[in-house]
Design a protein around this motif. Structure first.
Motif, PDB file in Angstrom:
ATOM      1  N   TRP A  46      42.958  53.862  50.917  1.00  0.00           N
ATOM      2  CA  TRP A  46      41.834  54.070  50.015  1.00  0.00           C
ATOM      3  C   TRP A  46      42.071  55.244  49.077  1.00  0.00           C
ATOM      4  CZ3 TRP A  46      38.238  52.105  47.394  1.00  0.00           C
ATOM      5  CH2 TRP A  46      37.172  52.857  46.911  1.00  0.00           C
ATOM      6  N   TYR A  49      44.301  53.895  46.487  1.00  0.00           N
ATOM      7  CA  TYR A  49      43.644  52.881  45.653  1.00  0.00           C
ATOM      8  C   TYR A  49      42.710  53.539  44.636  1.00  0.00           C
ATOM      9  CZ  TYR A  49      41.116  48.600  44.448  1.00  0.00           C
ATOM     10  OH  TYR A  49      40.562  47.539  43.768  1.00  0.00           O
ATOM     11  N   GLY A  55      41.587  49.087  39.116  1.00  0.00           N
ATOM     12  CA  GLY A  55      41.224  48.539  40.411  1.00  0.00           C
ATOM     13  C   GLY A  55      39.808  48.911  40.828  1.00  0.00           C
ATOM     14  N   GLY A  58      37.405  46.744  38.810  1.00  0.00           N
ATOM     15  CA  GLY A  58      37.350  45.406  39.381  1.00  0.00           C
ATOM     16  C   GLY A  58      36.561  45.364  40.680  1.00  0.00           C
ATOM     17  N   LEU A  59      36.742  46.377  41.522  1.00  0.00           N
ATOM     18  CA  LEU A  59      36.011  46.437  42.788  1.00  0.00           C
ATOM     19  C   LEU A  59      34.518  46.620  42.557  1.00  0.00           C
ATOM     20  CD1 LEU A  59      36.338  46.453  45.870  1.00  0.00           C
ATOM     21  CD2 LEU A  59      36.594  48.943  45.746  1.00  0.00           C
ATOM     22  N   THR A 243      43.968  38.208  47.007  1.00  0.00           N
ATOM     23  CA  THR A 243      43.091  38.551  45.884  1.00  0.00           C
ATOM     24  C   THR A 243      43.449  37.748  44.634  1.00  0.00           C
ATOM     25  OG1 THR A 243      44.557  40.402  45.287  1.00  0.00           O
ATOM     26  CG2 THR A 243      42.725  40.872  46.763  1.00  0.00           C
ATOM     27  N   ALA A 303      38.252  40.407  37.504  1.00  0.00           N
ATOM     28  CA  ALA A 303      37.996  41.446  38.501  1.00  0.00           C
ATOM     29  C   ALA A 303      38.903  41.276  39.718  1.00  0.00           C
ATOM     30  CB  ALA A 303      36.524  41.403  38.925  1.00  0.00           C
ATOM     31  N   PHE A 304      39.054  40.057  40.212  1.00  0.00           N
ATOM     32  CA  PHE A 304      39.953  39.830  41.340  1.00  0.00           C
ATOM     33  C   PHE A 304      41.403  40.126  40.959  1.00  0.00           C
ATOM     34  CE2 PHE A 304      36.580  37.235  43.407  1.00  0.00           C
ATOM     35  CZ  PHE A 304      36.667  37.807  44.666  1.00  0.00           C
ATOM     36  N   CYS A 307      41.875  43.923  41.020  1.00  0.00           N
ATOM     37  CA  CYS A 307      41.968  44.397  42.403  1.00  0.00           C
ATOM     38  C   CYS A 307      43.311  44.030  43.016  1.00  0.00           C
ATOM     39  CB  CYS A 307      40.831  43.812  43.236  1.00  0.00           C
ATOM     40  SG  CYS A 307      39.183  44.432  42.821  1.00  0.00           S
ATOM     41  N   ALA A 310      46.037  46.336  41.676  1.00  0.00           N
ATOM     42  CA  ALA A 310      45.929  47.669  42.262  1.00  0.00           C
ATOM     43  C   ALA A 310      46.437  47.679  43.703  1.00  0.00           C
ATOM     44  CB  ALA A 310      44.486  48.148  42.204  1.00  0.00           C
ATOM     45  N   ILE A 311      46.105  46.651  44.469  1.00  0.00           N
ATOM     46  CA  ILE A 311      46.579  46.573  45.851  1.00  0.00           C
ATOM     47  C   ILE A 311      48.097  46.442  45.890  1.00  0.00           C
ATOM     48  CG2 ILE A 311      46.557  45.137  47.928  1.00  0.00           C
ATOM     49  CD1 ILE A 311      43.646  44.495  47.309  1.00  0.00           C
TER      50      ILE A 311
END
Length: 323
Positions: A46, A49, A55, A58-59, A243, A303-304, A307, A310-311
């Motif tokens: 976290w 992230y 990211g 998006g989250l 994602t 948005a997905f 994310c 970013a992941i």
């Protein structure tokens, strides 16, 4: 000088920790230590992230959309989907009473959009879970067993990769009965090959490491190696892939609904686009009937994707994904 008596002074408080290992207590169970390591890993993930602005955006968007989907029954009520008790006139333009206008039956498009959020997210999440589960299972087994099994299963995977995913999904949705579960099944069983390829490559990399050989030498069987050693190492890749598959699943569901291959009794964003096409919204210039569901699909897919990127950057910094 410190004497031996002072070293073993019974009055000196003992915190029960092992020497040389701060934070480790002899009474801690292996499960407790494993949970502590997982918590530390989650906190570390976290912290990394949070450094990705895209990211976080998006989250935040996904959290807002999920909140709207969960509270839809409280915000608009189930009677907003009724055709016989529509509160407005057909194809009314946006107004203070109907911020997004009305559909061909006089129903509020804002209320239909909120109900469609529930269906689109549900289909996207369940279809992505099914797709990633199939791809992970095939990828791990193909990378572990090798030989004729890997050859056959990867040729099948190549066939699915060559065939257009949308065409296969349309064919499957046409054969089966029209329902939300048919849509989930059609998307899930046609979008797994990419995940299988990625997981197989990662499995081959993991199984070339020395600790896998030690596990085999100590008597570890196929199930032990795949579940205890290979699966934990491929899970970060699977998480990032999930994602991205969710956004693809939402777009595919919207396409199937737009083509009239989903359950007509269920309100979804793609179904709203299909209703707008049948009502002649394109030719009559009723943009408020087309724009909201189309923009919603694009925003959720974006948005997905943000994310997922970013992941991927957190789990594999070598990718160099911009923040």
């Amino acid at each position: 000088m410190t004497t031996s008596l002072e070293k073993s002074d019974p009055q000196k408080p003992d915190d029960g920790r092992l020497p040389g290992k701060p934070g480790t207590v002899p009474g801690d169970s292996p499960r407790a230590l494993a949970r502590a390591r997982r918590r530390q890993a989650a906190l570390r993930f976290w912290r990394q992230y949070r450094t990705h602005r895209a990211g976080l955006v998006g989250l935040a968007v996904l959290a807002l959309i999920a909140l709207l989907a969960l509270t839809a029954p409280l915000l608009v009520g189930a009677d907003s989907q009724s055709v016989t008790n529509a509160p407005g006139g057909p194809m009314e333009a946006p107004s203070s009473e109907f911020p997004l206008g009305t559909d061909q039956f006089g129903r509020s498009l804002l209320a239909l959009m909120l109900w469609g959020t529930r269906v689109s997210l549900t289909v996207g999440l369940l279809a992505a879970f099914l797709s990633v589960a199939i791809g992970t299972l095939i990828g791990i087994t193909a990378g572990h067993f090798k030989g004729w099994y890997a050859t056959v299963i990867m040729r099948v995977t190549d066939w699915f990769l060559v065939m257009p995913t949308l065409v296969l999904a349309i064919a499957l949705a046409t054969v089966l009965s029209r329902s939300i579960w048919t849509t989930i099944l059609a998307i899930g069983v046609t979008t797994w090959p990419t995940t299988a390829r990625l997981v197989r490559a990662q499995t081959l990399s993991v199984e070339s490491r020395p600790y896998i050989e030690r596990s085999r030498a100590l008597g570890g069987g196929h199930r032990h190696i795949m579940s205890r050693h290979v699966l934990p190492n491929v899970m970060p890749l699977v998480l990032a892939q999930t994602t991205l598959v969710i956004s693809t699943a939402i777009l595919t569901e919207a396409t199937l609904a737009f083509l009239g291959l989903s359950d007509p009794t269920i309100v979804s964003w793609g179904g709203l686009l299909q209703d707008a096409r049948e009502a002649g919204a394109v030719s009559s210039g009723n943009w408020w009937y087309l724009a909201p569901p189309g923009l919603a699909i694009a925003v959720v897919a974006l948005a997905f994707t943000l994310c997922g990127r970013a992941i991927e950057s957190v789990l594999n910094p070598k990718l160099g994904v911009s923040r």
